[in-house]
Scaffold this active site. Structure first.
Site, PDB file in Angstrom:
ATOM      1  N   GLY A   1       0.827  -1.205   0.000  1.00 34.75           N
ATOM      2  CA  GLY A   1       0.000   0.000   0.000  1.00 34.75           C
ATOM      3  C   GLY A   1       0.856   1.247   0.000  1.00 34.75           C
ATOM      4  O   GLY A   1       1.834   1.337   0.753  1.00 34.75           O
TER       5      GLY A   1
ATOM      6  N   GLY B   1       1.659   3.806   4.346  1.00 32.38           N
ATOM      7  CA  GLY B   1       2.679   3.042   3.616  1.00 32.38           C
ATOM      8  C   GLY B   1       3.892   3.903   3.295  1.00 32.38           C
ATOM      9  O   GLY B   1       5.042   3.459   3.436  1.00 32.38           O
TER      10      GLY B   1
ATOM     11  N   PHE C   1     -12.900  20.973  15.195  1.00 35.77           N
ATOM     12  CA  PHE C   1     -13.435  19.754  14.577  1.00 35.77           C
ATOM     13  C   PHE C   1     -14.269  19.021  15.611  1.00 35.77           C
ATOM     14  O   PHE C   1     -14.101  19.236  16.818  1.00 35.77           O
ATOM     15  CB  PHE C   1     -12.282  18.856  14.104  1.00 35.77           C
ATOM     16  CG  PHE C   1     -12.265  18.615  12.623  1.00 35.77           C
ATOM     17  CD1 PHE C   1     -11.871  19.617  11.753  1.00 35.77           C
ATOM     18  CD2 PHE C   1     -12.638  17.386  12.087  1.00 35.77           C
ATOM     19  CE1 PHE C   1     -11.853  19.393  10.384  1.00 35.77           C
ATOM     20  CE2 PHE C   1     -12.607  17.161  10.719  1.00 35.77           C
ATOM     21  CZ  PHE C   1     -12.216  18.162   9.861  1.00 35.77           C
TER      22      PHE C   1
ATOM     23  N   GLN D   1     -17.485   3.741  10.617  1.00 36.78           N
ATOM     24  CA  GLN D   1     -17.992   5.103  10.784  1.00 36.78           C
ATOM     25  C   GLN D   1     -18.806   5.588   9.593  1.00 36.78           C
ATOM     26  O   GLN D   1     -18.362   5.477   8.456  1.00 36.78           O
ATOM     27  CB  GLN D   1     -16.815   6.061  10.984  1.00 36.78           C
ATOM     28  CG  GLN D   1     -17.225   7.518  11.094  1.00 36.78           C
ATOM     29  CD  GLN D   1     -16.107   8.367  11.671  1.00 36.78           C
ATOM     30  OE1 GLN D   1     -15.187   8.761  10.966  1.00 36.78           O
ATOM     31  NE2 GLN D   1     -16.166   8.615  12.962  1.00 36.78           N
TER      32      GLN D   1
ATOM     33  N   HIS E   1     -19.906   8.970   8.171  1.00 33.65           N
ATOM     34  CA  HIS E   1     -19.656  10.401   8.277  1.00 33.65           C
ATOM     35  C   HIS E   1     -20.966  11.126   8.018  1.00 33.65           C
ATOM     36  O   HIS E   1     -21.683  10.783   7.082  1.00 33.65           O
ATOM     37  CB  HIS E   1     -18.595  10.805   7.250  1.00 33.65           C
ATOM     38  CG  HIS E   1     -18.067  12.195   7.427  1.00 33.65           C
ATOM     39  ND1 HIS E   1     -18.841  13.308   7.211  1.00 33.65           N
ATOM     40  CD2 HIS E   1     -16.854  12.651   7.807  1.00 33.65           C
ATOM     41  CE1 HIS E   1     -18.116  14.384   7.450  1.00 33.65           C
ATOM     42  NE2 HIS E   1     -16.909  14.022   7.815  1.00 33.65           N
TER      43      HIS E   1
ATOM     44  N   LEU F   1     -17.513  13.019   0.187  1.00 31.12           N
ATOM     45  CA  LEU F   1     -17.328  13.636   1.487  1.00 31.12           C
ATOM     46  C   LEU F   1     -17.392  15.163   1.438  1.00 31.12           C
ATOM     47  O   LEU F   1     -16.775  15.796   0.585  1.00 31.12           O
ATOM     48  CB  LEU F   1     -15.955  13.213   2.032  1.00 31.12           C
ATOM     49  CG  LEU F   1     -15.579  13.764   3.407  1.00 31.12           C
ATOM     50  CD1 LEU F   1     -16.489  13.173   4.463  1.00 31.12           C
ATOM     51  CD2 LEU F   1     -14.126  13.466   3.704  1.00 31.12           C
TER      52      LEU F   1
ATOM     53  N   THR G   1     -16.268  17.860   4.104  1.00 33.01           N
ATOM     54  CA  THR G   1     -15.495  17.838   5.347  1.00 33.01           C
ATOM     55  C   THR G   1     -16.252  18.415   6.544  1.00 33.01           C
ATOM     56  O   THR G   1     -17.030  19.366   6.419  1.00 33.01           O
ATOM     57  CB  THR G   1     -14.163  18.599   5.199  1.00 33.01           C
ATOM     58  OG1 THR G   1     -13.533  18.637   6.481  1.00 33.01           O
ATOM     59  CG2 THR G   1     -14.366  20.035   4.736  1.00 33.01           C
ATOM     60  N   GLU G   2     -15.963  17.813   7.700  1.00 32.70           N
ATOM     61  CA  GLU G   2     -16.442  18.337   8.970  1.00 32.70           C
ATOM     62  C   GLU G   2     -15.906  19.755   9.198  1.00 32.70           C
ATOM     63  O   GLU G   2     -16.462  20.521   9.983  1.00 32.70           O
ATOM     64  CB  GLU G   2     -15.905  17.397  10.060  1.00 32.70           C
ATOM     65  CG  GLU G   2     -16.541  17.503  11.401  1.00 32.70           C
ATOM     66  CD  GLU G   2     -16.100  16.311  12.246  1.00 32.70           C
ATOM     67  OE1 GLU G   2     -16.436  15.168  11.883  1.00 32.70           O
ATOM     68  OE2 GLU G   2     -15.416  16.529  13.247  1.00 32.70           O
TER      69      GLU G   2
ATOM     70  N   ARG H   1     -18.884  12.161  15.290  1.00 36.97           N
ATOM     71  CA  ARG H   1     -19.584  11.777  14.059  1.00 36.97           C
ATOM     72  C   ARG H   1     -20.716  10.793  14.298  1.00 36.97           C
ATOM     73  O   ARG H   1     -21.768  10.882  13.658  1.00 36.97           O
ATOM     74  CB  ARG H   1     -18.587  11.202  13.061  1.00 36.97           C
ATOM     75  CG  ARG H   1     -17.677  12.282  12.536  1.00 36.97           C
ATOM     76  CD  ARG H   1     -16.592  11.735  11.645  1.00 36.97           C
ATOM     77  NE  ARG H   1     -15.783  12.852  11.153  1.00 36.97           N
ATOM     78  CZ  ARG H   1     -14.670  12.696  10.454  1.00 36.97           C
ATOM     79  NH1 ARG H   1     -14.218  11.489  10.171  1.00 36.97           N
ATOM     80  NH2 ARG H   1     -14.010  13.755  10.039  1.00 36.97           N
TER      81      ARG H   1
ATOM     82  N   HIS I   1     -17.719   5.734   5.756  1.00 33.10           N
ATOM     83  CA  HIS I   1     -16.522   6.553   5.636  1.00 33.10           C
ATOM     84  C   HIS I   1     -15.243   5.894   6.128  1.00 33.10           C
ATOM     85  O   HIS I   1     -14.207   5.998   5.487  1.00 33.10           O
ATOM     86  CB  HIS I   1     -16.765   7.848   6.407  1.00 33.10           C
ATOM     87  CG  HIS I   1     -15.661   8.851   6.305  1.00 33.10           C
ATOM     88  ND1 HIS I   1     -15.230   9.335   5.086  1.00 33.10           N
ATOM     89  CD2 HIS I   1     -14.914   9.466   7.253  1.00 33.10           C
ATOM     90  CE1 HIS I   1     -14.248  10.207   5.297  1.00 33.10           C
ATOM     91  NE2 HIS I   1     -14.027  10.296   6.597  1.00 33.10           N
TER      92      HIS I   1
ATOM     93  N   ARG J   1     -14.243   7.014  15.549  1.00 32.58           N
ATOM     94  CA  ARG J   1     -13.051   7.835  15.369  1.00 32.58           C
ATOM     95  C   ARG J   1     -13.410   9.313  15.369  1.00 32.58           C
ATOM     96  O   ARG J   1     -14.412   9.718  14.789  1.00 32.58           O
ATOM     97  CB  ARG J   1     -12.370   7.494  14.040  1.00 32.58           C
ATOM     98  CG  ARG J   1     -11.200   8.391  13.715  1.00 32.58           C
ATOM     99  CD  ARG J   1     -10.442   7.952  12.486  1.00 32.58           C
ATOM    100  NE  ARG J   1     -11.152   8.142  11.240  1.00 32.58           N
ATOM    101  CZ  ARG J   1     -11.346   9.324  10.640  1.00 32.58           C
ATOM    102  NH1 ARG J   1     -10.887  10.443  11.194  1.00 32.58           N
ATOM    103  NH2 ARG J   1     -11.988   9.393   9.494  1.00 32.58           N
TER     104      ARG J   1
END
Lengths: 233, 596
Positions: free
Chosen positions: B12, B17, B116, B236, B238, B248, B250-251, B282, B369, B411
């Site tokens: 990865g 990675g 956040f 999760q 989102h 997505l 974003t928050e 979330r 998410h 998370r």
């Protein structure tokens, strides 16, 4: 609505030369061109080969020529391009299969311009300070996702594949105008080469092709100007 | 079949990675094997920020970050690992900055930070500015910066090589098998240490923010080799994905003052999280949205809500909340500021919705998410394979594929990027150390046989089933019944359906007989991974009779620490899921009721 697609096909294992296949699919105006390709691969012809990953224009996998211009298939909607589509691989790089081209020459050019940060020997314990204005100076070129749409839309690159191309220059620009970087002169020397910035003839195809709306031609112009005013000896 | 030998191979090329590669290559011969060009990796899609208590704009510290993460995890996270991560956060963010990462900046030149969800000042309970950001493309900048540094450090890459198996001998790592996309050829990589950094598996669900590539390869490969998967029921959702597409948003939009509105135009989060409102964590926000829509308060009664960041509305609620700038001035934003801080979000909305977020609200729904669960590891990123945390020598995992566990049952935003740099680095260091003190294990005989058998099965199916139909049915049932809210009956249905799909999958046939870029073969192999992960997820979820973090049950609405304060371990044996459990590591934070 129905969308008619004419898609470039070439499998070097089995085909003597490339040809085009035609498909008709049902679509919504808000479907991405990538959605249509996925439908074809899922239900009509599993052998159709192309790259894709994020599907929303940030990973840079699916640059292709759609009705003669370079676009990301995931960032162009049917309502933007109409119901008759011609889909071909990006130009100037060897086709490996169908819409997949060999990206190695593209990445080799990218790697040739010192596309990484060269910092001071001594780093502060915390962050290096940079004013919002200095940060803004190179903001535009930090957006590049290395999709290759700009370089493979450039007639100068088509004419001579040794030209580093706009994407590499954009990535050099990102560091040349970063107030923290220490290798500006080295990059300018590289781009002052016969296959560097002077191959750019301000045709603006690159700016039009960029899915991140980077002002590519302007960035190339700024690098040219920096070379003209810098002491490179 | 070609053979290669490296002391460390990394599977990865995303953030974890690449970070591992930078460190492993300092002490051992190292190769990164990635099914995508590394810059295509999904780390690049992360938007809002990386969490670190730099305290650039206001008071903050690593202890608060630790507590917020423990609380956010609904007490399922391992507290020693969380503390390790949050303490390392400031230093690793400075390290990224020293690598040239172009963070946005404060007027004084320091790294800019924004609020956040779930990140708070522990004294006041109010949101704290902890997310270090580069506009709304923080993940992109992390991925690019790490790739650039890998070029600088001449890391060996095998791009578009798809790892399909883990090889072991004498109970330890021996290498991996990969398929080279361009030629269709199988390659054996003989290694002393293998690091999995393959990311997540959101493609199990119908609506997801995740890339096509997010097919859970790492967890599926290790499950097939007898390694358990941990806490897979915790996935999760989102809160803010673009309606129907799942892309997505974003928050950070809410961090900049955006609010969620229901069909009545009400800022409903005031009822669910009176203190932090739209910046609750979330799981809390996604559940509130689900309940609003279920009560008929979606927009026009439909299955979406509005996320509104138009300046007048933001300023209205900022005044009501008494929000201030770090210097104490009242918080007043402008169209220009929103455009400058959220350029990509505005671009996505223009492109896919024809909506201008500066003047119009964005239609959003919860989107699959992030995998809190994954390959079990200890805080040294060593893969552990039983309830006593027995180490599997030479095998490591980091980033979303791993379950350390720093995210527990939920998370916090900005902790994924933090996780992948902190534990990516740790994996690189540890794997190189291991390689220096170990010999190569012998390769097993006929190392590619297991994979060849899997591919042969895909090529020799009857063809009576379409892979795409099976994928569609899997995604729908998982979204409906193993999604934001869950009940016994629905999860039972999902388990049965996935088993039926596993059977039907045997009749799928790969039509493409070519070798070069046979993406059909690999896509269908990836579907087999998703099916395995869907089954493990549904079975793990069905067994957990409580609500905790992202695992919310209508029929067991409360957290049950007496019975369920423990990690799930799931093994796949002869096609059947076997469950076990292991204790949560607790240091100083006693479980408390979770209120935002």
């Amino acid at each position: 609505m129905q969308v008619k697609l004419t898609i470039f096909r070439y499998d070097p294992e089995n085909d003597k030369k490339p040809h085009f296949d035609k498909f008709t699919v049902e679509a919504e105006p808000t479907d991405r061109v990538l959605d249509l390709l996925e439908y074809i691969k899922d239900y009509k012809d599993g052998t159709l080969a192309y790259r894709r990953s994020c599907a929303h224009g940030v990973c840079g996998s699916d640059a292709m020529r759609i009705n003669g211009v370079n676009r990301l298939a995931c960032k162009v909607l049917v309502q933007d391009v109409g119901t008759t589509l011609k889909v071909e691989p990006i130009l100037g790089l060897p086709v490996q299969r169908d819409l997949i081209v060999d990206m190695e020459p593209f990445f080799d050019h990218y790697k040739s311009v010192i596309p990484y940060f060269v910092g001071s020997e001594e780093m502060p314990q915390k962050e290096q300070l940079q004013s919002p204005e200095d940060r803004e100076r190179f903001d535009d070129t930090t957006k590049c996702i290395l999709c290759g749409a700009c370089t493979t839309s450039c007639p100068s690159f088509w004419a001579n594949g040794n030209y580093v191309g706009p994407a590499a220059i954009v990535n050099a620009h990102r560091f040349i105008f970063d107030s923290r970087d220490q290798a500006v002169v080295e990059r300018l020397k590289i781009l002052n080469d016969q296959f560097g910035v002077y191959r750019c003839h301000t045709i603006f195809n690159c700016t039009d092709a960029c899915p991140r709306e980077i002002q590519v031609t302007q960035a190339v112009g700024e690098v040219k100007k920096a070379i003209a005013t810098a002491r490179l000896d | 079949m070609k053979h290669h030998q490296y002391e460390v191979v990394i599977v990865g090329g995303g953030g974890a990675g690449l970070m591992a590669a930078l460190y492993a290559s300092k002490g051992a011969s190292t190769a990164v094997i990635s099914k995508l060009y590394p810059t295509r990796s999904h780390t690049g899609a992360a938007q809002g920020g990386v969490g670190a208590a730099l305290g650039n704009a206001e008071e903050d510290n690593a202890e608060w970050h630790t507590y917020d993460t423990v609380k956010g995890s609904d007490y399922l996270g391992d507290q020693d690992s969380i503390e390790f991560m949050c303490k390392a956060a400031p230093e690793v963010v400075y390290e990224l900055e020293h690598m040239g990462l172009p963070f946005s900046r404060n007027e004084d030149g320091t790294i800019a930070q924004r609020p956040f969800g779930g990140h708070t000042n522990n004294n006041t309970g109010k949101p704290v500015t902890r997310a270090c950001y580069a506009a709304d493309r923080t993940g992109h900048m992390i991925l690019q910066t790490l790739y650039q540094q890998c070029i600088k450090n001449k890391v060996n890459f095998y791009d578009e090589y798809h790892v399909v198996d883990l090889l072991m001998s004498n109970g330890a790592a021996a290498g991996v098998v990969a398929l080279e996309l361009a030629t269709g050829e199988l390659h054996v990589f003989h290694a002393k240490a293998v690091i999995f950094a393959t990311g997540g598996h959101g493609r199990v669900w119908e609506i997801t923010s995740n890339a096509y590539a997010y097919t859970g390869d790492g967890v599926a490969i290790t499950l097939r080799r007898g390694i358990p998967a941990e806490d897979m029921e915790f996935f999760q959702f989102h809160p803010t994905g673009i309606y129907r597409m799942g892309i997505l948003i974003t928050e950070g939009v809410r961090g900049e003052g955006g609010v969620l509105l229901n069909g009545d135009g009400e800022r409903f989060m005031e009822r669910y999280a009176p203190t932090v409102k739209d910046l609750a964590s979330r799981d809390v926000v996604s559940r509130a949205m689900y309940l609003e829509m279920k009560a008929g308060r979606g927009i026009n009664g439909k299955r979406y809500l509005y996320l509104d960041v138009t300046p007048d509305l933001v300023n209205h609620y900022a005044t009501l909340d008494g929000r201030t700038r770090p210097d104490g001035r009242p918080y007043v934003t402008s169209a220009e500021e929103i455009l400058g801080k959220l350029p990509d979000i505005i671009d996505f909305c223009h492109t896919y919705l024809g909506v201008d977020p500066v003047t119009q609200p964005m239609p959003v729904q919860p989107t699959a998410h992030y995998a809190m669960g994954g390959i079990p590891t200890n805080m040294r990123t060593e893969v552990v394979i039983d309830a006593k945390n027995k180490v599997l020598p030479g095998v490591y995992a980091a980033g979303e594929v791993a379950c350390v566990s720093v995210h527990g049952a939920n998370r916090l935003g900005t902790n994924s990027l933090l996780d992948l740099v902190v534990f990516g680095r740790e994996a690189g260091v540890r794997a190189a150390e291991f390689a220096q003190g170990a010999d190569f294990q012998p390769l097993p005989e006929n190392p590619a046989d297991f994979v060849r058998a899997q591919f042969d099965a895909l090529r020799n199916g009857s063809g009576s089933e379409k892979a795409a139909d099976i994928a569609k049915e899997m995604k729908e049932i998982m979204f409906d019944h193993v999604g934001v809210f869950r009940v016994e009956e629905g999860m039972q249905q999902a388990v049965e359906k996935i088993r039926e799909l596993q059977e039907r999958f045997k009749n799928v046939r790969v039509a493409d007989e070519g070798k070069l870029y046979n993406t059909e073969l690999l896509n269908i192999w990836e579907l087999s991974n998703l099916l395995d992960l869907a089954e493990v997820t549904a079975v793990s979820a069905l067994a957990r009779k409580e609500s905790r973090g992202a695992h919310a049950r209508d029929d067991y609405p409360d957290r049950d620490d007496r019975k369920w304060l423990k990690h799930t371990l799931a093994w796949l044996e002869d096609g059947k899921v076997k469950l076990g459990y292991k204790p949560v590591v607790k240091t100083k934070y006693e479980p408390k009721k979770r209120v935002y």
